[in-house]
Scaffold this motif. Structure first.
Motif, short mmCIF file in Angstrom:
data_model
loop_
_atom_site.label_atom_id
_atom_site.label_comp_id
_atom_site.label_asym_id
_atom_site.label_seq_id
_atom_site.Cartn_x
_atom_site.Cartn_y
_atom_site.Cartn_z
N PHE A 36 -16.14 3.09 65.43
CA PHE A 36 -15.02 2.70 66.29
C PHE A 36 -14.18 1.62 65.62
CE2 PHE A 36 -13.18 -0.12 69.51
CZ PHE A 36 -12.36 0.78 70.17
N LEU A 37 -14.86 0.63 65.05
CA LEU A 37 -14.13 -0.46 64.40
C LEU A 37 -13.30 0.07 63.22
CD1 LEU A 37 -16.62 -3.45 64.55
CD2 LEU A 37 -14.48 -3.14 65.80
N LYS A 38 -13.81 1.10 62.57
CA LYS A 38 -13.04 1.70 61.49
C LYS A 38 -11.72 2.27 62.01
CE LYS A 38 -14.32 4.43 57.80
NZ LYS A 38 -15.19 5.43 57.13
N GLU A 39 -11.81 2.92 63.16
CA GLU A 39 -10.60 3.43 63.81
C GLU A 39 -9.61 2.30 64.10
OE1 GLU A 39 -9.58 6.44 64.75
OE2 GLU A 39 -11.36 7.63 64.21
N VAL A 40 -10.15 1.18 64.59
CA VAL A 40 -9.30 0.05 64.94
C VAL A 40 -8.57 -0.46 63.70
CG1 VAL A 40 -9.21 -2.29 65.85
CG2 VAL A 40 -10.75 -0.63 66.89
N TRP A 41 -9.34 -0.61 62.63
CA TRP A 41 -8.73 -1.16 61.41
C TRP A 41 -7.65 -0.24 60.84
CZ3 TRP A 41 -8.81 -6.00 59.73
CH2 TRP A 41 -9.81 -6.85 60.21
N SER A 42 -7.85 1.06 60.91
CA SER A 42 -6.81 1.92 60.35
C SER A 42 -5.59 1.92 61.26
CB SER A 42 -7.34 3.33 60.09
OG SER A 42 -7.33 4.09 61.28
N PHE A 43 -5.83 1.75 62.56
CA PHE A 43 -4.71 1.64 63.49
C PHE A 43 -3.89 0.38 63.19
CE2 PHE A 43 -3.21 -0.56 67.31
CZ PHE A 43 -2.29 0.35 67.81
N LEU A 44 -4.60 -0.72 63.00
CA LEU A 44 -3.85 -1.98 62.89
C LEU A 44 -3.15 -2.10 61.55
CD1 LEU A 44 -5.22 -4.54 61.15
CD2 LEU A 44 -6.87 -4.43 63.00
N GLU A 45 -3.68 -1.42 60.55
CA GLU A 45 -2.99 -1.43 59.27
C GLU A 45 -1.58 -0.85 59.43
OE1 GLU A 45 -4.67 0.35 55.28
OE2 GLU A 45 -6.10 -0.97 56.31
N LYS A 46 -1.51 0.22 60.21
CA LYS A 46 -0.23 0.88 60.41
C LYS A 46 0.73 0.01 61.22
CE LYS A 46 1.59 5.11 62.44
NZ LYS A 46 1.76 4.71 63.84
N THR A 47 0.28 -0.50 62.36
CA THR A 47 1.19 -1.29 63.18
C THR A 47 1.57 -2.59 62.48
OG1 THR A 47 -0.73 -2.16 64.35
CG2 THR A 47 0.52 -0.44 65.45
N GLN A 48 0.63 -3.16 61.75
CA GLN A 48 0.97 -4.39 61.06
C GLN A 48 2.10 -4.15 60.05
OE1 GLN A 48 -2.03 -6.42 58.66
NE2 GLN A 48 -1.22 -8.35 59.46
N GLY A 49 2.03 -3.03 59.37
CA GLY A 49 3.09 -2.69 58.43
C GLY A 49 4.44 -2.58 59.13
N GLU A 50 4.43 -1.94 60.28
CA GLU A 50 5.68 -1.81 61.05
C GLU A 50 6.22 -3.17 61.48
OE1 GLU A 50 4.78 2.55 63.15
OE2 GLU A 50 4.70 0.70 64.33
N LEU A 67 5.69 -6.14 60.17
CA LEU A 67 6.21 -6.95 59.06
C LEU A 67 7.56 -6.42 58.58
CD1 LEU A 67 2.94 -7.71 57.06
CD2 LEU A 67 3.98 -8.97 58.95
N ALA A 68 7.72 -5.10 58.58
CA ALA A 68 8.99 -4.52 58.17
C ALA A 68 10.09 -4.92 59.14
CB ALA A 68 8.89 -3.00 58.09
N GLN A 69 9.77 -4.87 60.43
CA GLN A 69 10.77 -5.26 61.43
C GLN A 69 11.17 -6.72 61.28
OE1 GLN A 69 8.51 -3.93 64.94
NE2 GLN A 69 10.48 -3.25 65.74
N THR A 70 10.18 -7.54 61.00
CA THR A 70 10.42 -8.97 60.86
C THR A 70 11.39 -9.23 59.71
OG1 THR A 70 8.20 -9.35 61.69
CG2 THR A 70 9.28 -11.20 60.61
N ARG A 71 11.19 -8.52 58.62
CA ARG A 71 12.11 -8.67 57.48
C ARG A 71 13.51 -8.20 57.84
NH1 ARG A 71 7.15 -7.87 54.47
NH2 ARG A 71 7.19 -9.11 52.57
N ARG A 72 13.59 -7.12 58.61
CA ARG A 72 14.91 -6.61 58.99
C ARG A 72 15.72 -7.62 59.78
NH1 ARG A 72 16.23 -1.24 58.95
NH2 ARG A 72 18.29 -2.07 59.33
N MET A 73 15.02 -8.48 60.52
CA MET A 73 15.72 -9.52 61.28
C MET A 73 16.25 -10.63 60.37
SD MET A 73 16.15 -9.21 64.56
CE MET A 73 16.32 -10.89 65.19
N LEU A 115 5.53 -20.10 58.59
CA LEU A 115 4.34 -19.36 58.15
C LEU A 115 4.09 -18.13 59.02
CD1 LEU A 115 1.15 -21.10 56.90
CD2 LEU A 115 1.01 -18.98 58.21
N PRO A 116 4.03 -16.95 58.41
CA PRO A 116 3.90 -15.72 59.17
C PRO A 116 2.45 -15.32 59.40
CG PRO A 116 4.31 -15.19 56.88
CD PRO A 116 4.22 -16.69 56.95
N GLY A 117 2.25 -14.48 60.41
CA GLY A 117 0.92 -13.96 60.64
C GLY A 117 0.92 -12.98 61.79
N THR A 118 -0.20 -12.34 61.98
CA THR A 118 -0.34 -11.42 63.11
C THR A 118 -1.67 -11.70 63.80
OG1 THR A 118 -1.23 -9.80 61.55
CG2 THR A 118 1.07 -9.52 62.22
N ASP A 119 -1.76 -11.22 65.03
CA ASP A 119 -2.91 -11.53 65.88
C ASP A 119 -3.70 -10.26 66.14
OD1 ASP A 119 -4.67 -12.34 67.88
OD2 ASP A 119 -3.19 -13.67 68.81
#
Length: 877
Positions: free
Chosen positions: A117-131, A133-139, A83-87
């Motif tokens: 500020f929290l809005k900034e955080v959420w837009s940041f994490l959307e980007k890194t989360q995408g990266e 998950l993509a890396q995880t699939r590549r493995m 089961l996948p997830g992020t923190d």
RNA sequence: GGGCGCAUAGCUCAGCUGGUUAGAGCACUUCGUUUACACCGAAGGGGUCCAGGGUUCGAAUCCUUGUGCGCCCACCA
């Protein structure tokens, strides 16, 4: 039809397509697996990576190991869920985003305000989360994406609120004024294990303090002193104990009490310490024991407070210099040690110096006896399950470390004064306090502004991801929670035992009264080739994505699985990946060769059979029995988490046995289609958990079904015949190697053919049966005579062993040959002397087991036979 | 201060409950384009298994001491 594979394996060509195929098949989801209803579950919850940054090699190692386990178990017929997830990683993420907006916008979070500020955080994490998950699939990770979770999504927020409330109702969660680790930069508390101690040089001030001279590294805290303490047995200071003293300070005279406390070390400094109850953990404990008042003089900004007179508003470091200067003017400084080495406490996230402060915070009482835990405390239960082996550790030395740490655990401060995270579900109105899932009815309620320690929500990860609390009805598990909890194994790094593993155990015991997992497998750290931790600041990291692009995901996976032993760090380099890339290509070419020799029809479940094909020759028997024992060894070692050993065994079979011998023999003996096909199929299946991409790609070239959900080969005991077959085949190998060796030694042109005479002692038939191999497998023999025994042959290269004699005609280089024989002769002489000495030892002969002694005797006899013959040959040459 | 781990070929490491001449990969040397693979093949060189002591018929392996490196925990004012 014939299947034609490319000459070299190009991972880039197929990996993405294969992953897509797997994903679309739905088999990552255990609900889609075609299994009998009583199939056992096997669950791993992925340790959720922090969404602070993209993945590094440590994550890749984790993914490689867990995917290996999951794919193996899936092939073995388990109902596998990974089961996948992020923190959300509360404080870590907030720090990263704070730095980012400071750099980009020149603003602090306070300039922005909480919501923007929290809005900034959420837009940041959307980007890194995408990266991520993509890396995880590549493995190649075969994670069930339909169950993807995030520690701060709606479902997890609900779970966290309920957990908090249940703990609050039981009195496990409580609010209290306590000493906490305060990071003035993060403006938040930290848990004990979020504080790092770093050795550094500082000044040690020896100050005149009433009748004493005492040492301190923080003279500014003198303003908060309420006592001095000495050791109760210290003869020097007996008469002062219990007295109230007037002390001259920079803000005038103040009073302190002299107390006796064992925490004071007589040998350090002058044996007297000043006690600042509000800004030191030790002093706070002393103060508690002696009922001393505290005096808070440093605020949450790390500044001196209003009660500090002219120093008010100064940062502590500035105040220190100012106060020291004033004390010097007043003659209160005795002397200063300039290079005093001490450990300073620092924030594990931003490296700021930690300021111990008294503060009102939320805690989890680990010693609180709880009804639902059978009247035991969290700590007691968490230790108990380890002692009882309800949870086991690999390697097991970490069990002790876990228990030691647990036993010393203090109440866990869970409130954080940061914005990003689970806001504490408590509301206040005047003196009223309310804990619940929603804001209470009525006006004037104000929610606690603090958020929870990130480990609170990740501690619930094993069950919050499986649908708790919805799947927990009246104390009964239903749905995913019933099917998949407790999970089978937690696979993670050893550095996280205290931060995470222990929290998961406590949280699961509290919520469900069961362990979150039955086994903990701990991997080591991936270090650079100099043995240093990889880190961004040092620039010694290796980017996994770049490596995947260069060498393929299978090569990266193998390089992280092989040469790593459980719980131990390992050095890593790009060259290592390269050698694994070479192996993957070898595997590809083995497949290429086999498929090129065979007519295959691409179809579902292509001629797969559990029946071994009939073996016609010794080599056939040998490769089939080697395959069988390899399957045994690989299975056993995978079951025991010895991944590297399993891979080594497979590697040895694949390269050293199959490629180097059997495929070469197949070119000679012919008509081996059935066996080659059988071996290839099994080989692809057992390699699949290690190198899923290349194996699936070969598989799909002649199968329309997926390799990923094939059946792991059956395990069966190798027959007694196997060891005889092995011996016989080894005999053939020895002869072949001896001939090649002699050719090389005599510098015989590779294309030059030789004639051979072999005296096989009692193995004439065996050699005759296999004479085509002996002649043709890179030995260059065009005529071969085999007899049990016979006359010496002149003008020939002479090879002798205990089991056979070989004469090679047509290429002798007398000089080379003589020097080889002389060397051999000397070596044998040495060995013989060793054996003689051994067997002359009466104690050895008398005490060692009979079979050992006999083996040594046989050895000696063989050496002696060879010795005689070689001696003879040298003389005649 | 307490605890743990590691020390084996030039490098990275295997060697389980003690018993072949201590292994593998990389690197190195020599040879090789025999159509699966030069991301390859064949042959070879290279180690007093950190040091001392002990147990044992026998120790890289078990015990003990020491040295060196690494990590964790606690913490000194």
């Amino acid at each position: 039809m014939k299947v034609e594979l490319d000459k070299t394996y190009d991972p880039a060509k197929g990996e993405a397509g294969i992953y897509k195929k797997w994903e679309e098949s739905g088999y990552f989801n255990p609900d889609s697996l075609d299994l009998p209803s009583d199939a056992k579950s096997y669950t791993i919850i992925l340790p959720p990576p922090n969404i602070t940054a993209k993945l590094h090699l440590g994550h890749s190692a984790m993914l490689a190991i867990e995917d290996l386990i999951i794919r193996y178990k899936r092939l073995r017929g388990f109902r596998t869920l990974w089961l996948p997830g992020t923190d959300h990683a509360a404080i870590a993420t907030q720090n990263v985003v704070e730095k980012k907006i400071l750099k980009e916008q020149g603003k602090t979070r306070h300039d922005l305000g909480r919501e923007p500020f929290l809005k900034e955080v959420w837009s940041f994490l959307e980007k890194t989360q995408g990266e991520i998950l993509a890396q995880t699939r590549r493995m190649g990770a075969s994670l069930d994406w339909s169950r993807l979770a995030f520690t701060l999504d709606k479902q997890r927020q609900d779970a966290v609120k309920l957990m908090f409330k249940e703990m609050y109702d039981e009195g496990v969660v409580y609010r209290g004024e306590r000493m906490v680790n305060w990071c003035p930069r993060c403006h938040s508390t930290l848990a004990d294990d979020e504080v790092e101690h770093k050795e550094e040089k500082a000044k040690l001030y020896w100050i005149k303090y009433g009748p004493f001279v005492l040492a301190t590294s923080r003279p500014e805290t003198k303003l908060g002193d309420t006592a001095v303490a000495v050791h109760p047995d210290d003869k020097r200071y007996q008469k002062f104990i219990g007295q109230e003293l007037d002390i001259e300070g920079v803000l005038g005279v103040f009073q302190v009490k002299v107390v006796a406390d064992k925490a004071v070390e007589m040998d350090f400094g002058s044996g007297v310490i000043k006690v600042t109850p509000s800004h030191s953990f030790i002093d706070s404990e002393i103060a508690t024991r002696h009922n001393l008042p505290g005096k808070k003089i440093i605020n949450e900004e790390g500044e001196m407070m209003e009660n500090c007179g002219k120093y008010a508003g100064m940062k502590t470091a500035v105040a220190r210099d100012a106060i020291v200067k004033d004390m010097q003017d007043m003659g209160l400084i005795d002397h200063i040690d300039e290079d005093y080495i001490h450990n300073s406490a620092r924030c594990y996230r931003c490296d700021s110096i930690i300021e111990p402060l008294p503060s009102e915070q939320w805690f989890i009482g680990v010693d609180k006896k709880v009804g639902r835990l059978g009247g035991k405390s969290l700590k007691e239960r968490a230790i108990e399950v380890a002692w009882r082996d309800e949870i086991t550790f690999t390697p097991d030395r970490y069990k002790k470390r876990y228990i030691d740490w647990m036993e010393n655990l203090h109440d866990w401060c869970i409130s954080r004064q940061i914005w990003f995270g689970h806001q504490i579900p408590v509301w206040y109105k005047d003196k009223e306090i309310y804990c619940g899932l929603e804001a209470p009815e009525g006006d004037g309620w104000r929610q606690d502004a603090d958020t929870l320690d990130t480990w609170f929500s990740s501690g619930m990860w094993s069950f919050s991801t499986l649908g708790w609390p919805d799947n927990y009805v009246n104390g009964k598990k239903i749905g995913d929670l019933a099917k998949f909890h407790p999970t089978q194994v937690l696979e993670t790094g050893y550095e996280i035992i205290t931060l995470w593993v222990s929290r998961m155990i406590m949280m699961s015991l509290f919520a469900l009264d069961e362990v979150p997992f039955s086994q903990v497998y701990l991997h080591g750290m991936v270090l650079d080739k100099n043995g240093k931790k990889m880190s961004k600041s040092k620039g010694n990291g290796i980017d996994p994505l770049e490596m995947i692009e260069k060498f393929g995901a299978d090569a990266v996976r193998l390089s992280l699985l092989m040469g790593f032993t459980p719980g131990n760090d390992a050095k890593f380099s790009e060259e290592k990946i390269e050698t694994k890339r070479n192996f993957v290509n070898k595997l590809w070419n083995i497949s290429r060769f086999i498929l090129a020799t065979i007519e295959v029809e691409k179809k579902e479940n292509n001629t797969i059979t559990e029946e071994m094909p009939g073996a016609k020759t010794l080599a056939d028997q040998w490769i089939l029995s080697s395959l069988q024992s390899t399957i045994e060894v690989v299975s056993k070692n995978l079951d025991e988490f010895n991944f590297s050993v399993a891979a080594d065994a497979l590697d040895d079979f694949t390269w050293n046995k199959l490629a180097d011998w059997y495929l070469e023999i197949a070119k000679i003996e012919k008509n081996k289609e059935e066996i080659l096909m059988f071996v290839l199929r099994k080989l692809l299946i057992i390699w699949h958990p290690f190198t899923p991409f290349v194996t699936e790609r070969v598989w799909e070239s002649f199968n329309s079904n997926l390799l990923m959900v094939e059946k792991w080969p059956e395990l069966r005991e190798n027959s007694d015949k196997a060891s005889l077959i092995n011996q016989e085949f080894q005999f053939i190998q020895e002869i072949v190697i001896a001939i090649r060796n002699a050719r090389s030694n005599n510098k015989i042109e590779p294309t030059k053919k030789l004639q051979a005479v072999i005296y096989a002692h009692d193995s004439e038939k065996l050699l005759i049966d296999n004479q085509e191999i002996i002649k043709n497998i890179k030995t260059g023999i065009d005529s071969l005579e085999i007899k049990n025994a016979g006359e010496k042959v002149d003008e020939a290269i002479y090879i002798v062993s205990g089991k056979f004699e070989i004469y090679l005609l047509g290429g002798i280089d007398s000089e080379q040959e003589k020097s080889r024989l002389v060397k051999e002769h000397a070596n044998l002489e040495k060995l013989i002397n060793l054996q003689i000495a051994k067997l002359a030892n009466e104690e050895f002969v008398g005490r060692a087991p009979a079979n050992i002694v006999q083996a040594e005797k046989d050895k000696l006899e063989n050496y002696q036979k060879e010795f005689v013959k070689i001696k003879q040959a040298i003389i005649e040459l």
